[in-house]
Design an enzyme around this catalytic site. Structure first.
Site: not given
Ligand code: CA2
Length: 144
Positions: A9-10, A17, A22, A73, A76, A79, A86, A97, A99, A101, A106, A110
């Site tokens: 997401p996002n 922003r 990012y 990635n 959110a 976390h 699963d 994995e 990320h 950032s 952080r 996170r």
């Protein structure tokens, strides 16, 4: 070798922003970067992004028998999502994995990663380059 890159997401809002965290490049630029990295590495890549946890679970399930590796990635959902953990465990496709950032530097929330518990490697804090490093890791470490 076929790799599936999943963004949560996002991630489609990149560049709009928080450029300090990012970067200023958008999701289209990320896709171009990933496709260029895969082409350089000589692997086939498909990219998927969703804001919905169940859609991400579905695409991981559908990857069984079709992909040799997953770069994920979960954003959110990293976390929070036992469902994505699963699904990765169920298909047993080698996963890395990523990320953008440095999540470990952080907020404490996170620093928890459920999906990471089913991933063989992690790249965090390398910006877009983390995706390239993940593709190269799969190419080097997965027999196909
Ligand atoms: O650093 C990463 O790649 C993250 O997975 C990005 C997620 C965040 O929730 C994770 O903790 C770390 C956020 C995705 C993008 O969020 C945006 C926020 C503002 C503007 C544009 C995108």
């Amino acid at each position: 070798m076929k790799i599936l890159v999943i963004n949560g997401p996002n991630i489609n809002m990149l560049g709009i922003r928080e450029p300090d965290i990012y970067g200023s490049r958008n999701y289209e630029a990320l896709l171009a970067y990933i496709r260029g990295s895969a082409a350089e590495a000589g692997v086939d890549v498909d990219c998927f992004q969703s804001n919905h946890e169940g859609a991400i679970v579905d695409v991981i399930q559908d990857a069984l028998g079709k992909y040799d590796g997953i770069v994920i990635n979960p954003a959110a959902y990293t976390h929070t999502s036992v469902a994505i953990l699963d699904a990765l465990k169920a298909v047993r496709i080698p996963a890395v994995e990523v990320h953008i950032s440095d999540v470990d530097a952080r907020e404490p929330f996170r620093q928890i990663s459920y999906a990471g518990m089913a991933c063989a490697q992690k790249y965090a804090g390398y910006g877009f380059e983390g995706y390239k490093l993940a593709i190269l890791w799969l190419k080097e470490n997965v027999n196909n």
